[in-house]
Design a protein around this motif. Structure first.
Motif, PDB file in Angstrom:
ATOM      1  N   ARG A  26       0.387   9.887   8.205  1.00  0.00           N
ATOM      2  CA  ARG A  26       1.370   9.191   7.370  1.00  0.00           C
ATOM      3  C   ARG A  26       2.578   8.755   8.199  1.00  0.00           C
ATOM      4  N   ARG A  27       2.991   9.598   9.164  1.00  0.00           N
ATOM      5  CA  ARG A  27       4.102   9.186  10.046  1.00  0.00           C
ATOM      6  C   ARG A  27       3.706   7.970  10.876  1.00  0.00           C
ATOM      7  N   ALA A  28       2.455   7.923  11.328  1.00  0.00           N
ATOM      8  CA  ALA A  28       1.976   6.770  12.108  1.00  0.00           C
ATOM      9  C   ALA A  28       1.955   5.515  11.236  1.00  0.00           C
ATOM     10  N   ILE A  29       1.579   5.660   9.979  1.00  0.00           N
ATOM     11  CA  ILE A  29       1.590   4.517   9.058  1.00  0.00           C
ATOM     12  C   ILE A  29       3.020   4.024   8.871  1.00  0.00           C
ATOM     13  N   ILE A  30       3.953   4.956   8.673  1.00  0.00           N
ATOM     14  CA  ILE A  30       5.374   4.595   8.534  1.00  0.00           C
ATOM     15  C   ILE A  30       5.841   3.868   9.793  1.00  0.00           C
ATOM     16  N   GLU A  31       5.498   4.417  10.946  1.00  0.00           N
ATOM     17  CA  GLU A  31       5.900   3.800  12.219  1.00  0.00           C
ATOM     18  C   GLU A  31       5.376   2.370  12.309  1.00  0.00           C
ATOM     19  N   ARG A  32       4.119   2.163  11.925  1.00  0.00           N
ATOM     20  CA  ARG A  32       3.553   0.809  11.958  1.00  0.00           C
ATOM     21  C   ARG A  32       4.301  -0.119  11.013  1.00  0.00           C
ATOM     22  N   LEU A  33       4.669   0.397   9.831  1.00  0.00           N
ATOM     23  CA  LEU A  33       5.344  -0.440   8.846  1.00  0.00           C
ATOM     24  C   LEU A  33       6.782  -0.784   9.234  1.00  0.00           C
ATOM     25  N   THR A  34       7.344  -0.091  10.231  1.00  0.00           N
ATOM     26  CA  THR A  34       8.673  -0.477  10.709  1.00  0.00           C
ATOM     27  C   THR A  34       8.622  -1.841  11.389  1.00  0.00           C
ATOM     28  N   GLN A  35       7.429  -2.274  11.789  1.00  0.00           N
ATOM     29  CA  GLN A  35       7.253  -3.591  12.422  1.00  0.00           C
ATOM     30  C   GLN A  35       7.077  -4.696  11.391  1.00  0.00           C
ATOM     31  N   GLY A  36       6.878  -4.332  10.127  1.00  0.00           N
ATOM     32  CA  GLY A  36       6.698  -5.311   9.065  1.00  0.00           C
ATOM     33  C   GLY A  36       5.550  -4.939   8.165  1.00  0.00           C
ATOM     34  N   PRO A  37       5.406  -5.649   7.053  1.00  0.00           N
ATOM     35  CA  PRO A  37       4.332  -5.370   6.103  1.00  0.00           C
ATOM     36  C   PRO A  37       2.955  -5.475   6.750  1.00  0.00           C
ATOM     37  N   ALA A  38       1.990  -4.744   6.181  1.00  0.00           N
ATOM     38  CA  ALA A  38       0.627  -4.769   6.699  1.00  0.00           C
ATOM     39  C   ALA A  38      -0.348  -4.541   5.551  1.00  0.00           C
ATOM     40  N   SER A  39      -1.539  -5.072   5.724  1.00  0.00           N
ATOM     41  CA  SER A  39      -2.591  -4.851   4.727  1.00  0.00           C
ATOM     42  C   SER A  39      -3.098  -3.420   4.862  1.00  0.00           C
ATOM     43  N   VAL A  40      -3.705  -2.930   3.800  1.00  0.00           N
ATOM     44  CA  VAL A  40      -4.289  -1.581   3.844  1.00  0.00           C
ATOM     45  C   VAL A  40      -5.357  -1.535   4.935  1.00  0.00           C
ATOM     46  N   ASN A  41      -6.171  -2.596   5.039  1.00  0.00           N
ATOM     47  CA  ASN A  41      -7.193  -2.645   6.093  1.00  0.00           C
ATOM     48  C   ASN A  41      -6.555  -2.618   7.477  1.00  0.00           C
ATOM     49  N   GLN A  51     -11.811   4.501   4.591  1.00  0.00           N
ATOM     50  CA  GLN A  51     -10.875   3.694   3.804  1.00  0.00           C
ATOM     51  C   GLN A  51     -10.301   4.529   2.660  1.00  0.00           C
ATOM     52  N   GLN A  52     -11.141   5.380   2.072  1.00  0.00           N
ATOM     53  CA  GLN A  52     -10.703   6.235   0.968  1.00  0.00           C
ATOM     54  C   GLN A  52      -9.606   7.202   1.426  1.00  0.00           C
ATOM     55  N   MET A  53      -9.771   7.761   2.615  1.00  0.00           N
ATOM     56  CA  MET A  53      -8.765   8.704   3.130  1.00  0.00           C
ATOM     57  C   MET A  53      -7.449   7.990   3.432  1.00  0.00           C
ATOM     58  N   ILE A  54      -7.523   6.814   4.030  1.00  0.00           N
ATOM     59  CA  ILE A  54      -6.311   6.030   4.294  1.00  0.00           C
ATOM     60  C   ILE A  54      -5.621   5.692   2.977  1.00  0.00           C
ATOM     61  N   SER A  55      -6.402   5.327   1.972  1.00  0.00           N
ATOM     62  CA  SER A  55      -5.830   5.009   0.658  1.00  0.00           C
ATOM     63  C   SER A  55      -5.117   6.220   0.057  1.00  0.00           C
ATOM     64  N   LYS A  69       3.361  -0.999  -2.447  1.00  0.00           N
ATOM     65  CA  LYS A  69       2.127  -1.773  -2.239  1.00  0.00           C
ATOM     66  C   LYS A  69       2.093  -2.899  -3.269  1.00  0.00           C
ATOM     67  N   THR A  70       1.824  -4.108  -2.768  1.00  0.00           N
ATOM     68  CA  THR A  70       1.716  -5.273  -3.647  1.00  0.00           C
ATOM     69  C   THR A  70       0.386  -5.962  -3.382  1.00  0.00           C
ATOM     70  N   LYS A  71      -0.035  -6.765  -4.316  1.00  0.00           N
ATOM     71  CA  LYS A  71      -1.279  -7.523  -4.167  1.00  0.00           C
ATOM     72  C   LYS A  71      -0.954  -8.932  -3.700  1.00  0.00           C
ATOM     73  N   SER A  72      -1.736  -9.405  -2.753  1.00  0.00           N
ATOM     74  CA  SER A  72      -1.649 -10.791  -2.293  1.00  0.00           C
ATOM     75  C   SER A  72      -3.079 -11.310  -2.291  1.00  0.00           C
ATOM     76  N   ILE A  77      -0.992  -5.308   0.227  1.00  0.00           N
ATOM     77  CA  ILE A  77      -0.029  -5.325   1.327  1.00  0.00           C
ATOM     78  C   ILE A  77       0.968  -4.183   1.121  1.00  0.00           C
ATOM     79  N   CYS A  78       1.188  -3.418   2.178  1.00  0.00           N
ATOM     80  CA  CYS A  78       2.129  -2.307   2.129  1.00  0.00           C
ATOM     81  C   CYS A  78       3.393  -2.676   2.894  1.00  0.00           C
TER      82      CYS A  78
END
Length: 121
Positions: A26-41, A51-55, A69-72, A77-78
């Protein structure tokens, strides 16, 4: 009494936030999102997780109000909610102030002891 209620709501939110941040994925996901929004994939790519575990990780970050999380179209997109991290920072700042003051007092005592010791020599 209203301050007490506010305090408990903040502490409960902090607890949820700290639990969310306690997991390295989860910290790695947060770190990635500091660069901007990203898709779940896109968030799932660097991990050897289903994919289930990431979700599930993302769902926990959403519950902790760290991520939205929003839908596009067909994609989810997170995005990071930095105000949730600020809550942790503000909480930690109070304790930093406490420790800074405590160390200042300790320095004063040690300097006084050194001064007294120097006079006795």
């Amino acid at each position: 009494m209203p301050n007490s209620i506010h305090y408990h709501l903040v502490v409960d939110q902090l607890g949820t936030t700290f639990i969310a941040l306690s997991d390295p994925t989860r910290r790695a996901i947060i770190e990635r999102l500091t660069q901007g929004p990203a898709s779940v994939n896109g968030l799932a790519e660097p991990f050897a997780l289903s994919q289930q575990m990431i979700s599930k990780h993302i769902a926990y970050l959403i519950r902790a109000n760290l991520v939205v999380k929003t839908k596009s179209g067909r994609e989810s997109i997170c995005s990071l909610r930095p105000e949730a991290i600020k809550l942790v920072s503000d909480w930690a700042s109070e304790y930093r102030r406490f420790w800074d003051e405590s160390f200042d007092k300790l320095d004063a005592v040690l300097n006084q002891m050194k001064s007294t010791e120097a006079k006795n020599d």
